[in-house]
Design an enzyme around this catalytic site. Structure first.
Site, PDB file in Angstrom:
ATOM      1  N   ASN A   9       0.666  -0.279 -36.510  1.00 60.32           N
ATOM      2  CA  ASN A   9       0.274   0.316 -35.431  1.00 60.32           C
ATOM      3  C   ASN A   9       0.871  -0.464 -34.324  1.00 60.32           C
ATOM      4  O   ASN A   9       0.096  -1.704 -34.127  1.00 60.32           O
ATOM      5  CB  ASN A   9      -0.964   0.840 -34.915  1.00 60.32           C
ATOM      6  CG  ASN A   9      -1.188   1.684 -33.647  1.00 60.32           C
ATOM      7  OD1 ASN A   9      -0.347   1.430 -32.859  1.00 60.32           O
ATOM      8  ND2 ASN A   9      -2.412   2.120 -33.768  1.00 60.32           N
ATOM      9  N   GLY A  13      -4.485  -4.274 -31.614  1.00 61.05           N
ATOM     10  CA  GLY A  13      -4.561  -6.065 -31.366  1.00 61.05           C
ATOM     11  C   GLY A  13      -3.971  -6.513 -30.093  1.00 61.05           C
ATOM     12  O   GLY A  13      -3.595  -7.522 -30.008  1.00 61.05           O
ATOM     13  N   THR A  69      -6.450   3.749 -36.547  1.00 58.42           N
ATOM     14  CA  THR A  69      -5.268   3.836 -37.410  1.00 58.42           C
ATOM     15  C   THR A  69      -5.627   3.923 -38.878  1.00 58.42           C
ATOM     16  O   THR A  69      -5.350   4.648 -39.689  1.00 58.42           O
ATOM     17  CB  THR A  69      -4.514   2.589 -37.440  1.00 58.42           C
ATOM     18  OG1 THR A  69      -4.170   2.364 -36.195  1.00 58.42           O
ATOM     19  CG2 THR A  69      -3.067   2.395 -38.333  1.00 58.42           C
ATOM     20  N   GLU A  72      -6.812   7.485 -39.629  1.00 57.78           N
ATOM     21  CA  GLU A  72      -5.566   8.142 -40.102  1.00 57.78           C
ATOM     22  C   GLU A  72      -4.988   7.994 -41.446  1.00 57.78           C
ATOM     23  O   GLU A  72      -4.679   8.942 -42.200  1.00 57.78           O
ATOM     24  CB  GLU A  72      -4.390   7.885 -39.120  1.00 57.78           C
ATOM     25  CG  GLU A  72      -4.745   8.505 -37.593  1.00 57.78           C
ATOM     26  CD  GLU A  72      -3.254   8.761 -36.811  1.00 57.78           C
ATOM     27  OE1 GLU A  72      -2.253   8.436 -37.441  1.00 57.78           O
ATOM     28  OE2 GLU A  72      -3.415   8.689 -35.454  1.00 57.78           O
ATOM     29  N   ASP A 215     -22.058   3.560 -52.799  1.00 56.18           N
ATOM     30  CA  ASP A 215     -23.518   4.349 -53.100  1.00 56.18           C
ATOM     31  C   ASP A 215     -23.594   5.607 -53.067  1.00 56.18           C
ATOM     32  O   ASP A 215     -24.577   6.203 -53.564  1.00 56.18           O
ATOM     33  CB  ASP A 215     -24.613   3.828 -52.269  1.00 56.18           C
ATOM     34  CG  ASP A 215     -24.620   3.815 -50.732  1.00 56.18           C
ATOM     35  OD1 ASP A 215     -23.921   4.771 -50.320  1.00 56.18           O
ATOM     36  OD2 ASP A 215     -25.302   3.352 -50.179  1.00 56.18           O
ATOM     37  N   ASP A 273     -13.885   7.947 -32.454  1.00 58.00           N
ATOM     38  CA  ASP A 273     -13.007   8.980 -31.705  1.00 58.00           C
ATOM     39  C   ASP A 273     -13.514  10.315 -31.681  1.00 58.00           C
ATOM     40  O   ASP A 273     -14.448  10.587 -32.655  1.00 58.00           O
ATOM     41  CB  ASP A 273     -11.347   8.930 -32.325  1.00 58.00           C
ATOM     42  CG  ASP A 273     -10.563   7.683 -32.172  1.00 58.00           C
ATOM     43  OD1 ASP A 273     -10.879   7.321 -30.840  1.00 58.00           O
ATOM     44  OD2 ASP A 273     -10.047   7.373 -32.980  1.00 58.00           O
TER      45      ASP A 273
END
Length: 299
Positions: A9, A13, A69, A72, A215, A273
């Site tokens: 992507n 960053g 990202t 997705e 778990d 999101d």
């Protein structure tokens, strides 16, 4: 011949992802015969790229980006019966999955790790027709976090979430919840419901210290009161990893969870999101993916 797909992507960053791409590809070529590289241009690209890789028999899919990202990519992989191994280089604002698995938060170190990384089973959650890797949140604080723009995330990082959350604290708004979990149900007012697959939520690694990525459980916290005074009292417990013992906190472990909110048009925040609106059904798929994690040397 082994092959891996590197999904990048470019906007992650603080738009530094492109600078790490060459190093990542060079490192991956030390353990895979062929490495293909794809760059996302819009939402949904990473899901499509990962899904295609699963269908085409790739051995691994490595994502370079933030939690959005990664979400997705997981949605592209988890839907298939045969799934490539999953790895990532964290470039996000919070990077909860990295924090909960010991994956280095610094991109260069995370790339170096991939050369000797081992595979560890990882649970995946599903809400409606959407998969998730880390956490769901429902409540006015979660709604406030949904309002944080991409620009603010990029510029201010976790501080942007904190500011919006603080505004919601001040309003101290409660919702009328109904939860159904494996061993019972909860009906009543609460400020926030958080259901996590890992120990780290919002960068707080002691949120649910007993949670493991394999778990098979959701760790559910119901915060029945959450004004500024309540939050101040909970903070020491959170630091110690004993939030579940705080006054005004209910804690459940479950494989299935149903959430509804009465009389409100409320959505779920999924991995940071905005997700589907109430009501929702959530299930855990145990050990659904194999994740590249650091190789720990024996003493």
């Amino acid at each position: 011949m082994t092959k891996a797909l590197l999904i990048i992507n470019p906007s992650s960053g603080k738009e530094k992802a492109e600078g790490y791409a060459a190093k990542a590809k060079k490192t991956l070529l030390k353990r895979f015969d062929r490495v293909e590289e794809k760059h996302t241009e819009k939402g949904g690209d990473a899901t499509e790229f990962a899904s295609d890789a699963a269908l085409e028999g790739f051995d691994a899919v490595i994502a370079m980006g933030g939690d959005g990202t990664l979400n997705e990519v997981i949605n592209g992989l988890a839907r298939h019966e045969t799934r490539p191994a999953f790895g990532f280089i964290p470039l996000g604002t919070v990077n909860d999955l990295a924090r909960s698995t010991g994956i280095p938060l610094k991109p260069k170190k995370a790339i170096d790790m991939l050369e000797t990384a081992v595979l560890k089973p990882m649970d995946v959650g599903k809400i409606g027709d959407q998969y998730f890797m880390n956490v769901l949140a429902v409540g006015m604080i979660a709604q406030a976090v949904d309002q944080v723009s991409v620009e603010k995330k990029t510029k201010f990082g976790p501080v942007a979430y904190f500011v919006e959350g603080l505004k919601a604290f001040n309003r101290h708004e409660l919702l009328d919840f109904k939860l159904v979990y494996d061993e019972g149900k909860f009906e009543g007012e609460a400020a926030l419901v958080v259901a996590g697959l890992t120990n780290s939520v919002g960068g707080m690694e002691n949120w649910a210290p007993e949670a493991e990525i394999d778990d098979g459980l959701l760790h559910v916290f119901v915060l029945t009161k959450l004004g500024l005074f309540d939050a101040a009292n909970m903070l020491p417990q959170l630091v110690r990893g004993t939030l579940k013992n705080s006054d005004g906190v209910l804690y459940y472990k479950t494989q299935h969870l149903e959430i509804d909110v009465s009389g409100e048009d409320i959505s779920v925040n999924v991995d940071g999101d905005k997700g589907p609106t109430m009501p929702v059904n959530i299930d855990v798929f145990p050990s659904h993916l194999n994740l590249f994690v650091p190789h720990k040397k024996k003493n």
